[in-house]
Design a protein around this motif. Sequence first.
Motif, PDB file in Angstrom:
ATOM      1  N   ALA A 264      -4.894  -8.331   0.224  1.00  0.00           N
ATOM      2  CA  ALA A 264      -5.729  -8.396   1.155  1.00  0.00           C
ATOM      3  C   ALA A 264      -6.972  -7.357   0.901  1.00  0.00           C
ATOM      4  CB  ALA A 264      -5.292  -7.775   2.434  1.00  0.00           C
ATOM      5  N   MET A 265      -6.572  -6.276   0.275  1.00  0.00           N
ATOM      6  CA  MET A 265      -7.726  -5.195  -0.059  1.00  0.00           C
ATOM      7  C   MET A 265      -8.344  -5.851  -1.360  1.00  0.00           C
ATOM      8  SD  MET A 265      -7.716  -2.873   2.031  1.00  0.00           S
ATOM      9  CE  MET A 265      -7.158  -4.162   3.400  1.00  0.00           C
ATOM     10  N   GLN A 266      -7.884  -6.272  -2.306  1.00  0.00           N
ATOM     11  CA  GLN A 266      -8.214  -6.786  -3.446  1.00  0.00           C
ATOM     12  C   GLN A 266      -9.317  -8.054  -2.978  1.00  0.00           C
ATOM     13  OE1 GLN A 266      -7.737  -5.730  -6.631  1.00  0.00           O
ATOM     14  NE2 GLN A 266      -9.686  -6.693  -6.791  1.00  0.00           N
ATOM     15  N   TRP A 303     -13.618  10.151  -1.847  1.00  0.00           N
ATOM     16  CA  TRP A 303     -13.595  10.735  -0.480  1.00  0.00           C
ATOM     17  C   TRP A 303     -12.111  11.015  -0.137  1.00  0.00           C
ATOM     18  CZ3 TRP A 303     -11.521   7.638   3.664  1.00  0.00           C
ATOM     19  CH2 TRP A 303     -11.473   8.242   4.820  1.00  0.00           C
ATOM     20  N   ALA A 304     -10.991   9.798  -0.348  1.00  0.00           N
ATOM     21  CA  ALA A 304      -9.777   9.833   0.106  1.00  0.00           C
ATOM     22  C   ALA A 304      -9.208   9.839  -1.400  1.00  0.00           C
ATOM     23  CB  ALA A 304      -9.388   8.781   0.809  1.00  0.00           C
ATOM     24  N   ARG A 309      -3.402  13.215  -8.676  1.00  0.00           N
ATOM     25  CA  ARG A 309      -4.263  12.212  -9.605  1.00  0.00           C
ATOM     26  C   ARG A 309      -5.086  11.694  -8.776  1.00  0.00           C
ATOM     27  NH1 ARG A 309      -2.980   6.947  -8.712  1.00  0.00           N
ATOM     28  NH2 ARG A 309      -0.957   6.302  -7.899  1.00  0.00           N
ATOM     29  N   PRO A 310      -6.130  11.055  -9.292  1.00  0.00           N
ATOM     30  CA  PRO A 310      -7.219  10.215  -8.563  1.00  0.00           C
ATOM     31  C   PRO A 310      -6.817   8.947  -8.284  1.00  0.00           C
ATOM     32  CG  PRO A 310      -7.977  10.321 -10.842  1.00  0.00           C
ATOM     33  CD  PRO A 310      -6.626  11.193 -10.776  1.00  0.00           C
ATOM     34  N   PRO A 311      -7.276   8.129  -7.609  1.00  0.00           N
ATOM     35  CA  PRO A 311      -6.795   6.656  -7.230  1.00  0.00           C
ATOM     36  C   PRO A 311      -7.135   6.052  -8.733  1.00  0.00           C
ATOM     37  CG  PRO A 311      -8.240   7.322  -5.399  1.00  0.00           C
ATOM     38  CD  PRO A 311      -8.321   8.569  -6.386  1.00  0.00           C
ATOM     39  N   GLU A 316      -7.437   0.546  -5.185  1.00  0.00           N
ATOM     40  CA  GLU A 316      -6.328   1.536  -4.401  1.00  0.00           C
ATOM     41  C   GLU A 316      -7.215   2.521  -3.840  1.00  0.00           C
ATOM     42  OE1 GLU A 316      -2.595   3.935  -6.388  1.00  0.00           O
ATOM     43  OE2 GLU A 316      -4.388   4.566  -7.184  1.00  0.00           O
ATOM     44  N   GLN A 317      -8.514   2.617  -4.169  1.00  0.00           N
ATOM     45  CA  GLN A 317      -9.374   3.545  -3.191  1.00  0.00           C
ATOM     46  C   GLN A 317      -9.611   2.852  -2.032  1.00  0.00           C
ATOM     47  OE1 GLN A 317     -10.686   6.568  -4.300  1.00  0.00           O
ATOM     48  NE2 GLN A 317     -11.364   6.638  -1.954  1.00  0.00           N
TER      49      GLN A 317
END
Length: 398
Positions: A264-266, A303-304, A309-311, A316-317
């Motif tokens: 869904a996010m993609q 931000w999140a 580790r970073p997204p 993923e962000q």
Amino acid sequence: IAVYIVTTLGVVLFGVLEGVALGIAVAVGVALHRLTRTRITHRETEDAHHIRVRGQLTFLAVPRLTRALHQVPRGSRAVVELDGSFMDHAAYEALQDWQTTHTVQGGEAEMTGRAGARIAEPTSPSHSCCRPWTPWRNHHCGEPAAALLPGGPPAPVRVHELADGLGAFQRDTAPHVRGELARLAREGQRPSQLFLTCSDSRLVTSMITSSGPGDLFTVRNVGNLVPAPGTESADDSVAAAIEYAVDVLKVRSITVCGHSGCGAMQALLNAPPAEAEPATPLGRWLRHGLPSLDRMAAEGSSWATLKGRPPADAAEQLCLANVVQQLEHLRAHEAVARRLAEGTLTLQGMYFHVGEAQAYLLAPSQNLFDRVVASPAPGGPHEVPGEVPGEEVADAVR
């Protein structure tokens, strides 16, 4: 035999306790002697690579076993001869994983005993190659190896898959849970949590939360979305579940759980700018995720974040930003706002990385998703409830 002889002689000559102690000492010595005598050899013939294991196959021999198995070229035929009387779980796992990988890569792997007789795994009527203690694992194991490879032919349709699964439940699981389910049927459900997550089949809520019947009131939808109340396109189904959980079941917490690889996010990232009414139900539903997209764009890519580790990418962000945004939508529901004001309800954000089998909890003050580490086993060192050793657990959103 030596253990029994020594024990008997010790009892006769020295007494019961002394004889038993001598027997235990001899048993330990014999076991250690057998463990140190395990031999693993690799031999190549014209038709196959032969791996022979002589002696007890335990976790101590797994490194040597793995080295020998890795000498077998990809796509070749291999015969593993187990010439011993004992194999522990670690050794079985190593053999099973290698056999699966080798077969998928086009090779042949055969397990034989001392006399060359082929060894077959225990079977079950529902899934012939699934292990009895993890019947959910690798349910595509009956399909051709080529169907498991990217770009391979589609797997055949298994018409009776649901019936087989139900039959396995009635046979293996129902006897163990019948008493608890009968109690819940008499007393009614009293879950302590509303767990709102995605419909993705890889997200098994009871497994990742170690919960059972009656623990979670679960709402699943595409993208773990909570439509904001009062809007023209508000969704009554999700709102009704929230109202029922908060006002009738009196849950004490609500968790919004996102996950890695969310389709869904993609889709939100790839969708063109919304200028007209979406033509499909899926498109109309995904409009509830647009505020998450706006939040990520407004706040910036850092931000999140995930602690440690970073997204990995924009998808993923967005998954992380979406969890935070849906918590905002939850606060706007009347029943939720009232319980939050009373101090009797807690909101919590969670992210589950499927490939790493790793859970993260949201620390709202920093918009940071903190890794959850393993708690001690029962009977281990005492821990304060709700705390995780070595890490600060993410605070709940109130």
